[in-house]
Design a protein around this motif. Structure first.
Motif, PDB file in Angstrom:
ATOM      1  N   GLU A  78       0.809  -1.220   0.000  1.00 22.59           N
ATOM      2  CA  GLU A  78       0.000   0.000   0.000  1.00 22.59           C
ATOM      3  C   GLU A  78       0.841   1.268   0.000  1.00 22.59           C
ATOM      4  O   GLU A  78       0.404   2.293  -0.528  1.00 22.59           O
ATOM      5  CB  GLU A  78      -0.933   0.021   1.220  1.00 22.59           C
ATOM      6  CG  GLU A  78      -2.002  -1.061   1.202  1.00 22.59           C
ATOM      7  CD  GLU A  78      -2.965  -0.926   2.364  1.00 22.59           C
ATOM      8  OE1 GLU A  78      -2.787   0.017   3.172  1.00 22.59           O
ATOM      9  OE2 GLU A  78      -3.898  -1.754   2.477  1.00 22.59           O
ATOM     10  N   ARG A 102      -1.371   2.899  -2.462  1.00 21.45           N
ATOM     11  CA  ARG A 102      -2.021   4.182  -2.172  1.00 21.45           C
ATOM     12  C   ARG A 102      -1.036   5.341  -2.106  1.00 21.45           C
ATOM     13  O   ARG A 102      -1.412   6.479  -2.347  1.00 21.45           O
ATOM     14  CB  ARG A 102      -2.797   4.090  -0.849  1.00 21.45           C
ATOM     15  CG  ARG A 102      -3.930   3.065  -0.881  1.00 21.45           C
ATOM     16  CD  ARG A 102      -4.709   3.058   0.416  1.00 21.45           C
ATOM     17  NE  ARG A 102      -5.765   2.056   0.412  1.00 21.45           N
ATOM     18  CZ  ARG A 102      -6.977   2.238  -0.088  1.00 21.45           C
ATOM     19  NH1 ARG A 102      -7.287   3.412  -0.616  1.00 21.45           N
ATOM     20  NH2 ARG A 102      -7.877   1.269  -0.055  1.00 21.45           N
ATOM     21  N   ARG A 124      -5.997   2.853  -7.376  1.00 22.15           N
ATOM     22  CA  ARG A 124      -6.249   3.233  -5.991  1.00 22.15           C
ATOM     23  C   ARG A 124      -5.221   4.219  -5.444  1.00 22.15           C
ATOM     24  O   ARG A 124      -5.300   4.600  -4.277  1.00 22.15           O
ATOM     25  CB  ARG A 124      -6.266   1.987  -5.108  1.00 22.15           C
ATOM     26  CG  ARG A 124      -7.463   1.076  -5.319  1.00 22.15           C
ATOM     27  CD  ARG A 124      -7.464  -0.075  -4.335  1.00 22.15           C
ATOM     28  NE  ARG A 124      -8.605  -0.958  -4.527  1.00 22.15           N
ATOM     29  CZ  ARG A 124      -8.819  -2.068  -3.837  1.00 22.15           C
ATOM     30  NH1 ARG A 124      -7.942  -2.431  -2.901  1.00 22.15           N
ATOM     31  NH2 ARG A 124      -9.869  -2.820  -4.066  1.00 22.15           N
ATOM     32  N   GLN A 293     -16.661   8.097   0.158  1.00 24.79           N
ATOM     33  CA  GLN A 293     -15.579   7.127   0.257  1.00 24.79           C
ATOM     34  C   GLN A 293     -15.588   6.482   1.634  1.00 24.79           C
ATOM     35  O   GLN A 293     -15.491   7.176   2.651  1.00 24.79           O
ATOM     36  CB  GLN A 293     -14.233   7.806   0.006  1.00 24.79           C
ATOM     37  CG  GLN A 293     -13.885   7.952  -1.455  1.00 24.79           C
ATOM     38  CD  GLN A 293     -12.409   8.233  -1.646  1.00 24.79           C
ATOM     39  OE1 GLN A 293     -11.757   8.779  -0.766  1.00 24.79           O
ATOM     40  NE2 GLN A 293     -11.875   7.865  -2.785  1.00 24.79           N
ATOM     41  N   THR A 294     -15.693   5.167   1.648  1.00 23.82           N
ATOM     42  CA  THR A 294     -15.688   4.419   2.900  1.00 23.82           C
ATOM     43  C   THR A 294     -14.677   3.282   2.787  1.00 23.82           C
ATOM     44  O   THR A 294     -13.921   3.185   1.812  1.00 23.82           O
ATOM     45  CB  THR A 294     -17.082   3.853   3.207  1.00 23.82           C
ATOM     46  OG1 THR A 294     -17.440   2.912   2.187  1.00 23.82           O
ATOM     47  CG2 THR A 294     -18.126   4.964   3.248  1.00 23.82           C
ATOM     48  N   SER A 295     -14.679   2.417   3.775  1.00 20.03           N
ATOM     49  CA  SER A 295     -13.762   1.280   3.771  1.00 20.03           C
ATOM     50  C   SER A 295     -14.203   0.179   2.811  1.00 20.03           C
ATOM     51  O   SER A 295     -13.436  -0.756   2.551  1.00 20.03           O
ATOM     52  CB  SER A 295     -13.655   0.703   5.191  1.00 20.03           C
ATOM     53  OG  SER A 295     -14.931   0.315   5.674  1.00 20.03           O
ATOM     54  N   LEU A 296     -15.415   0.264   2.285  1.00 17.52           N
ATOM     55  CA  LEU A 296     -15.908  -0.744   1.344  1.00 17.52           C
ATOM     56  C   LEU A 296     -15.396  -0.448  -0.058  1.00 17.52           C
ATOM     57  O   LEU A 296     -15.470   0.693  -0.529  1.00 17.52           O
ATOM     58  CB  LEU A 296     -17.438  -0.771   1.340  1.00 17.52           C
ATOM     59  CG  LEU A 296     -18.114  -1.096   2.678  1.00 17.52           C
ATOM     60  CD1 LEU A 296     -19.613  -1.138   2.505  1.00 17.52           C
ATOM     61  CD2 LEU A 296     -17.607  -2.422   3.235  1.00 17.52           C
ATOM     62  N   ASN A 297     -14.882  -1.461  -0.727  1.00 17.90           N
ATOM     63  CA  ASN A 297     -14.321  -1.288  -2.063  1.00 17.90           C
ATOM     64  C   ASN A 297     -15.005  -2.160  -3.106  1.00 17.90           C
ATOM     65  O   ASN A 297     -14.473  -2.378  -4.186  1.00 17.90           O
ATOM     66  CB  ASN A 297     -12.818  -1.604  -2.045  1.00 17.90           C
ATOM     67  CG  ASN A 297     -12.046  -0.650  -1.153  1.00 17.90           C
ATOM     68  OD1 ASN A 297     -12.293   0.550  -1.166  1.00 17.90           O
ATOM     69  ND2 ASN A 297     -11.109  -1.178  -0.370  1.00 17.90           N
ATOM     70  N   ALA A 357     -20.991   0.610   5.641  1.00 18.31           N
ATOM     71  CA  ALA A 357     -20.075   1.602   6.214  1.00 18.31           C
ATOM     72  C   ALA A 357     -20.685   2.981   6.013  1.00 18.31           C
ATOM     73  O   ALA A 357     -21.488   3.198   5.096  1.00 18.31           O
ATOM     74  CB  ALA A 357     -18.701   1.518   5.564  1.00 18.31           C
ATOM     75  N   ARG A 359     -20.178   7.442   6.236  1.00 16.01           N
ATOM     76  CA  ARG A 359     -19.292   8.611   6.171  1.00 16.01           C
ATOM     77  C   ARG A 359     -20.138   9.839   6.456  1.00 16.01           C
ATOM     78  O   ARG A 359     -21.292   9.913   6.036  1.00 16.01           O
ATOM     79  CB  ARG A 359     -18.630   8.719   4.807  1.00 16.01           C
ATOM     80  CG  ARG A 359     -17.871  10.036   4.571  1.00 16.01           C
ATOM     81  CD  ARG A 359     -17.087   9.984   3.275  1.00 16.01           C
ATOM     82  NE  ARG A 359     -16.511  11.269   2.921  1.00 16.01           N
ATOM     83  CZ  ARG A 359     -15.442  11.805   3.480  1.00 16.01           C
ATOM     84  NH1 ARG A 359     -14.829  11.157   4.454  1.00 16.01           N
ATOM     85  NH2 ARG A 359     -14.973  12.977   3.101  1.00 16.01           N
TER      86      ARG A 359
END
Length: 455
Positions: A78, A102, A124, A293-297, A357, A359
């Motif tokens: 990352e 990232r 990403r 934008q959340t932790s779910l991809n 998730a 935000r």
């Protein structure tokens, strides 16, 4: 039978641990999810690298080139630091199988050109550091496909042109910083700059360049300074331009605006603002976009917004309104109002995995600053109306004859009616003076010859 299973399990665990230790280069330090090979004199990346780390530090070495599939055995990577090396070029597919990267730090190297294939597959990637290189050109397709970019650092290079036209809201919806300061740009395509998303304009740094003074440049920076952009406010003294292209005649155009007196500054064009911060302040009527934008991809996500003034917002409920939700969950509000202020909650749901998730973004909508001309006009009008009312009160107050005595017969010495009776005697009474604010004390010798018989 049971003991045999335990032995096999023990041998498997021993082999796994032993193999993990062997994959960590002897000159590097491997801890948890981080591998550090900094300042060890590497001329090329180690052949044997562990597959578990998410952080890899190869900075302060002597790397000159990165070949294909250099990091393909590190799919969890990352963050990658390769600053302070001697890297001149990157081959094709150098970052294959590391699409989760990232942060990429290639600062303080010897890159001369940034080509489109350098960062392929890094969709990403959020932060790209390329400052302090020898870069003279950034090709148009370099940032294509990097849809998650938030920060790009290209300062302290030798860049003369940059493809601003390749950055649009739909290609880079989250880009909030583009640092092109301390380069060699003599001119900038200001029409392309003005077409950038508002979030990019707010974080565009172009100070310490060799810009030629012109009205289009002044108009852009004048608007940015009016909007209190940090990129202009924090480096006001370093925003210079050369008069007629002569480096010996450099001026600070935000400090010395006399040179631009003949320039016409048109009205600013409203552009959408894509928000990635937890708190945002906009003016009423602005076009704003709030990301989710959340932790779910996952690719099959559904999004729902809860706003303080509009309630629950879904993709089905936004038809025919000034509010819409993009497929990636971004909430688009085309004309904000003061009552839109408050905390916005976004919920992302992955139905397949049964995950969700949230935000939240705190939005403050301010009224635009009042025009000083209309403010002064309103004040003058108020004063004029007040003065007219005072004068009407002083000079148009009706006579209260009902409180006076009846006038006597003609040529008699009885009491005179109302105000004139007091003045005829030369002794104005207190009741009379109380109704006239600016009356002077009359002289005793004066007499009024004509005495009216009624009011």
């Amino acid at each position: 039978m049971t003991s045999g299973r335990f032995q096999a399990l023990f041998l498997l665990l021993f082999w796994f641990l032993h193999g993990s230790e062997q994959t960590c280069p002897s000159i590097c330090l491997c801890l948890s999810d981080t591998v550090t090979c900094s300042s060890v004199g590497l001329a090329k990346p180690p052949r044997s690298m562990p597959s578990f780390p998410s952080n890899l530090d190869l900075s302060h070495n002597h790397l000159t080139w990165l070949g294909p599939n250099t990091f393909s055995r590190m799919p969890r990577l990352e963050k990658l630091w390769m600053a302070h090396n001697e890297i001149r070029t990157l081959s094709h597919d150098v970052f294959s199988n590391v699409s989760g990267l990232r942060l990429l730090d290639l600062s303080s190297n010897r890159l001369h050109m940034v080509e489109p294939h350098y960062f392929q597959g890094l969709w990403r990637l959020e932060e790209l550091r390329l400052y302090n290189n020898k870069i003279t050109q950034v090709e148009a397709g370099t940032l294509s496909g990097l849809s998650s970019l938030k920060k790009v650092y290209l300062s302290f290079n030798q860049i003369t042109h940059f493809p601003f036209f390749s950055i649009r809201d739909h290609t880079h919806p989250f880009l909030a910083m583009l640092d092109l300061s301390s380069n060699r740009m003599s001119s900038v395509p200001w029409e392309d700059v003005k077409a950038l998303p508002r979030l990019v304009q707010r974080g565009l740094y172009v100070h310490n360049n060799s810009l030629i003074c012109d009205c289009s440049m002044y108009a852009v920076f004048w608007h940015w300074n009016l909007r209190d952009y940090d990129s202009v406010k924090d480096f006001a003294d370093e925003h210079t331009c050369n008069v007629y292209g002569d480096p010996r005649r450099s001026i600070q155009f935000l400090r010395d605006s006399r040179f631009f007196q003949n320039c016409t500054v048109e009205k600013a064009v409203v552009q959408p603002v894509t928000v990635l911060l937890s708190d945002v302040v906009v003016f009423a009527g602005d076009w704003v976009r709030l990301d989710c934008q959340t932790s779910l991809n996952g690719t099959e996500l559904s999004f729902t917004w809860l706003s303080p003034s509009r309630g629950v917002i879904t993709q089905a409920s936004t038809n025919g309104t000034l509010t819409s939700i993009f497929p990636n969950g971004t909430l688009d509000v085309r004309a904000t109002a003061v009552n839109d202020s408050g905390v916005y909650f976004c919920t992302a749901v992955d139905v397949r995995q049964g995950l969700n998730a949230t935000r939240e973004v705190n939005v403050t909508v301010l009224l635009p600053a009042a025009d000083p001309f209309y403010t002064g006009y309103t004040t003058l009008l108020g004063c004029t109306v007040t003065l007219v009312l005072i004068l009407a009160y002083l000079f148009l107050t009706p006579c209260r004859c009902g409180l006076c005595k009846q006038p006597p017969a003609p040529h008699s010495q009885g009491t005179l009616p109302c105000v004139f009776s007091s003045f005829a005697r030369g002794q104005p009474n207190a009741e009379t003076l109380r109704h006239v604010a600016f009356m002077e004390q009359p002289v005793a010798e004066e007499r009024i010859e004509w005495i009216p018989q009624s009011c």
